[in-house]
Design a protein around this motif. Structure first.
Motif, PDB file in Angstrom:
ATOM      1  N   GLN A  99      -9.421   0.315   6.446  1.00  0.00           N
ATOM      2  CA  GLN A  99      -8.613   0.561   7.643  1.00  0.00           C
ATOM      3  C   GLN A  99      -7.131   0.602   7.296  1.00  0.00           C
ATOM      4  O   GLN A  99      -6.381   1.448   7.799  1.00  0.00           O
ATOM      5  CB  GLN A  99      -8.869  -0.527   8.687  1.00  0.00           C
ATOM      6  N   ALA A 100      -6.703  -0.320   6.437  1.00  0.00           N
ATOM      7  CA  ALA A 100      -5.294  -0.366   6.041  1.00  0.00           C
ATOM      8  C   ALA A 100      -4.923   0.832   5.155  1.00  0.00           C
ATOM      9  O   ALA A 100      -3.838   1.409   5.303  1.00  0.00           O
ATOM     10  CB  ALA A 100      -5.004  -1.678   5.310  1.00  0.00           C
ATOM     11  N   ILE A 101      -5.821   1.197   4.246  1.00  0.00           N
ATOM     12  CA  ILE A 101      -5.537   2.325   3.350  1.00  0.00           C
ATOM     13  C   ILE A 101      -5.390   3.618   4.144  1.00  0.00           C
ATOM     14  O   ILE A 101      -4.545   4.465   3.840  1.00  0.00           O
ATOM     15  CB  ILE A 101      -6.667   2.486   2.304  1.00  0.00           C
ATOM     16  N   GLU A 102      -6.190   3.772   5.186  1.00  0.00           N
ATOM     17  CA  GLU A 102      -6.194   5.024   5.954  1.00  0.00           C
ATOM     18  C   GLU A 102      -4.865   5.300   6.651  1.00  0.00           C
ATOM     19  O   GLU A 102      -4.548   6.456   6.941  1.00  0.00           O
ATOM     20  CB  GLU A 102      -7.329   4.997   6.981  1.00  0.00           C
ATOM     21  N   THR A 103      -4.074   4.265   6.902  1.00  0.00           N
ATOM     22  CA  THR A 103      -2.766   4.462   7.529  1.00  0.00           C
ATOM     23  C   THR A 103      -1.629   4.350   6.513  1.00  0.00           C
ATOM     24  O   THR A 103      -0.475   4.199   6.892  1.00  0.00           O
ATOM     25  CB  THR A 103      -2.555   3.434   8.655  1.00  0.00           C
ATOM     26  N   SER A 104      -1.974   4.424   5.230  1.00  0.00           N
ATOM     27  CA  SER A 104      -0.988   4.288   4.154  1.00  0.00           C
ATOM     28  C   SER A 104      -0.850   5.611   3.398  1.00  0.00           C
ATOM     29  O   SER A 104      -1.636   6.541   3.610  1.00  0.00           O
ATOM     30  CB  SER A 104      -1.436   3.188   3.178  1.00  0.00           C
ATOM     31  N   PRO A 105       0.122   5.693   2.470  1.00  0.00           N
ATOM     32  CA  PRO A 105       0.271   6.902   1.651  1.00  0.00           C
ATOM     33  C   PRO A 105      -0.747   7.013   0.508  1.00  0.00           C
ATOM     34  O   PRO A 105      -0.722   8.003  -0.233  1.00  0.00           O
ATOM     35  CB  PRO A 105       1.692   6.775   1.077  1.00  0.00           C
ATOM     36  N   LEU A 119       0.811  -1.221   0.000  1.00  0.00           N
ATOM     37  CA  LEU A 119       0.000   0.000   0.000  1.00  0.00           C
ATOM     38  C   LEU A 119       0.847   1.274   0.000  1.00  0.00           C
ATOM     39  O   LEU A 119       0.303   2.373   0.103  1.00  0.00           O
ATOM     40  CB  LEU A 119      -0.939   0.006   1.214  1.00  0.00           C
ATOM     41  N   ASP A 120       2.151   1.134  -0.129  1.00  0.00           N
ATOM     42  CA  ASP A 120       3.026   2.307  -0.214  1.00  0.00           C
ATOM     43  C   ASP A 120       3.018   2.829  -1.647  1.00  0.00           C
ATOM     44  O   ASP A 120       3.989   2.703  -2.387  1.00  0.00           O
ATOM     45  CB  ASP A 120       4.431   1.947   0.240  1.00  0.00           C
ATOM     46  N   SER A 121       1.889   3.393  -2.043  1.00  0.00           N
ATOM     47  CA  SER A 121       1.683   3.895  -3.403  1.00  0.00           C
ATOM     48  C   SER A 121       0.795   5.128  -3.363  1.00  0.00           C
ATOM     49  O   SER A 121       0.098   5.378  -2.369  1.00  0.00           O
ATOM     50  CB  SER A 121       1.027   2.832  -4.295  1.00  0.00           C
ATOM     51  N   ASP A 122       0.804   5.870  -4.453  1.00  0.00           N
ATOM     52  CA  ASP A 122      -0.075   7.039  -4.572  1.00  0.00           C
ATOM     53  C   ASP A 122      -1.509   6.616  -4.881  1.00  0.00           C
ATOM     54  O   ASP A 122      -2.470   7.222  -4.414  1.00  0.00           O
ATOM     55  CB  ASP A 122       0.423   7.962  -5.691  1.00  0.00           C
ATOM     56  N   ILE A 123      -1.641   5.571  -5.704  1.00  0.00           N
ATOM     57  CA  ILE A 123      -2.949   5.154  -6.219  1.00  0.00           C
ATOM     58  C   ILE A 123      -3.127   3.661  -5.977  1.00  0.00           C
ATOM     59  O   ILE A 123      -2.201   2.867  -6.196  1.00  0.00           O
ATOM     60  CB  ILE A 123      -3.048   5.446  -7.733  1.00  0.00           C
ATOM     61  N   LEU A 124      -4.322   3.275  -5.529  1.00  0.00           N
ATOM     62  CA  LEU A 124      -4.670   1.865  -5.362  1.00  0.00           C
ATOM     63  C   LEU A 124      -5.858   1.540  -6.253  1.00  0.00           C
ATOM     64  O   LEU A 124      -6.882   2.228  -6.215  1.00  0.00           O
ATOM     65  CB  LEU A 124      -5.031   1.565  -3.899  1.00  0.00           C
ATOM     66  N   ILE A 125      -5.710   0.505  -7.062  1.00  0.00           N
ATOM     67  CA  ILE A 125      -6.821   0.004  -7.874  1.00  0.00           C
ATOM     68  C   ILE A 125      -7.315  -1.293  -7.241  1.00  0.00           C
ATOM     69  O   ILE A 125      -6.559  -2.257  -7.106  1.00  0.00           O
ATOM     70  CB  ILE A 125      -6.384  -0.225  -9.330  1.00  0.00           C
ATOM     71  N   ILE A 126      -8.584  -1.288  -6.825  1.00  0.00           N
ATOM     72  CA  ILE A 126      -9.186  -2.472  -6.196  1.00  0.00           C
ATOM     73  C   ILE A 126      -9.956  -3.225  -7.259  1.00  0.00           C
ATOM     74  O   ILE A 126     -10.931  -2.732  -7.816  1.00  0.00           O
ATOM     75  CB  ILE A 126     -10.119  -2.065  -5.041  1.00  0.00           C
ATOM     76  N   ASN A 127      -9.509  -4.435  -7.539  1.00  0.00           N
ATOM     77  CA  ASN A 127     -10.038  -5.168  -8.685  1.00  0.00           C
ATOM     78  C   ASN A 127     -10.244  -6.645  -8.337  1.00  0.00           C
ATOM     79  O   ASN A 127      -9.584  -7.518  -8.871  1.00  0.00           O
ATOM     80  CB  ASN A 127      -9.062  -5.027  -9.877  1.00  0.00           C
ATOM     81  N   PHE A 128     -11.149  -6.890  -7.385  1.00  0.00           N
ATOM     82  CA  PHE A 128     -11.528  -8.284  -7.126  1.00  0.00           C
ATOM     83  C   PHE A 128     -13.024  -8.325  -6.844  1.00  0.00           C
ATOM     84  O   PHE A 128     -13.548  -7.497  -6.100  1.00  0.00           O
ATOM     85  CB  PHE A 128     -10.712  -8.893  -5.973  1.00  0.00           C
TER      86      PHE A 128
END
Length: 279
Positions: free
Chosen positions: A104-110, A74-83
């Motif tokens: 919850q995990a995204i909220e503590t990530s970049p 999750l150390d990224s600017d953009i996350l694509i959720i694809n499942f």
């Protein structure tokens, strides 16, 4: 040069590198992004590595996220959720729990931006054209699960989310010839279909990322909507298979997905506007 400078400093994580996610992550690598990708099985890690994607093994249940380095993924600017939601009796609550854990995990990530790959199956058959302005509760469990997931993501304030609802996925090794070949009295033969080719999925997602279109909802299906009868009969004939037959005289159930919003917003022209031309 400006685009190259922009992309090389951006990182994207693709959660779910399957039929759509793997070529998508590979495209981002070609475009100069730093790309991370996830798969559920160890055997598939090599296919990511071969494309220049930093591979992660990741599984999400309703209780936990199983990943040896979730913070790294999750150390990224953009996350694509694809499942997609799994097929199970408790599909709605289970998928909502998966997405809640992920949030919850995204909220503590970049991560600043999320693109959620959803489906036009969130709409029931309304026997008319459907746009993004339509707010009609789904009737099927999978649609209910997706709407719940969409709303959970859209309600967050620590990152922005765009929802992309795709029609039925076709292209390459996912062609329709065998779906209905030889079947008898198939219902709803005169219903228009809503499908989209993999090339256009990649083109639209790439354009959304490049143009930084966040906090919105879009539909995506090919411009033309042939009937099930036209499409699956021709598909079987072209493949040398026995065409299906269709029941007559039963009430028609359908929806026509309108994709004008995303085409206008992105100035995008579909590469495969007519599904029949692909057969």
């Amino acid at each position: 040069m400006e685009q190259h400078d922009y992309t090389k400093n951006k990182s994207i994580s693709v959660l779910g590198c399957g039929w759509l996610g793997l070529p998508l992550a590979g495209l981002f690598v070609q475009q100069g992004y730093r790309v991370k990708g996830s798969v559920t099985s160890e055997e598939k890690l090599g296919s990511l590595f071969e494309k220049g994607i930093l591979p992660y093994q990741l599984r999400i249940s309703d209780q936990e996220i199983d990943c040896s380095d979730l913070a790294g993924f999750l150390d990224s600017d953009i996350l694509i959720i694809n499942f997609p939601p799994g097929r199970r009796p408790d599909i709605t609550s289970y998928h909502a729990a998966q997405i809640a854990l992920l949030i919850q995990a995204i909220e503590t990530s970049p991560v600043q931006h999320v693109l959620f790959i959803s489906s036009t199956s969130v709409y029931p058959d309304l026997n008319r054209e459907i746009t993004e302005k339509d707010m009609v509760p789904p009737t099927k469990g999978s649609g209910q699960a997706l709407i719940l997931a969409e709303n959970l993501l859209l309600s967050q304030t620590k990152f922005t989310t765009t929802i992309l609802r795709l029609g039925g996925l076709i292209g390459y090794d996912r062609m329709p010839a065998r779906f209905l070949a030889g079947k008898k009295d198939v219902e709803n033969g005169d219903a228009p279909i809503n499908v989209i080719h993999q090339d256009d999925c990649l083109g639209l997602i790439s354009a959304l990322i490049e143009q930084e279109v966040w906090e919105d909802i879009f539909h995506a299906a090919a411009d033309e909507h042939p009937t099930r009868k036209e499409y699956y009969t021709l598909a079987a004939e072209k493949a040398g298979l026995e065409p299906p037959t269709f029941a007559e005289g039963k009430p028609l159930r359908f929806k026509i997905i309108n994709s004008d919003k995303i085409k206008h917003r992105l100035h995008y022209t579909f590469k495969h506007p007519n599904p029949l031309a692909l057969l």
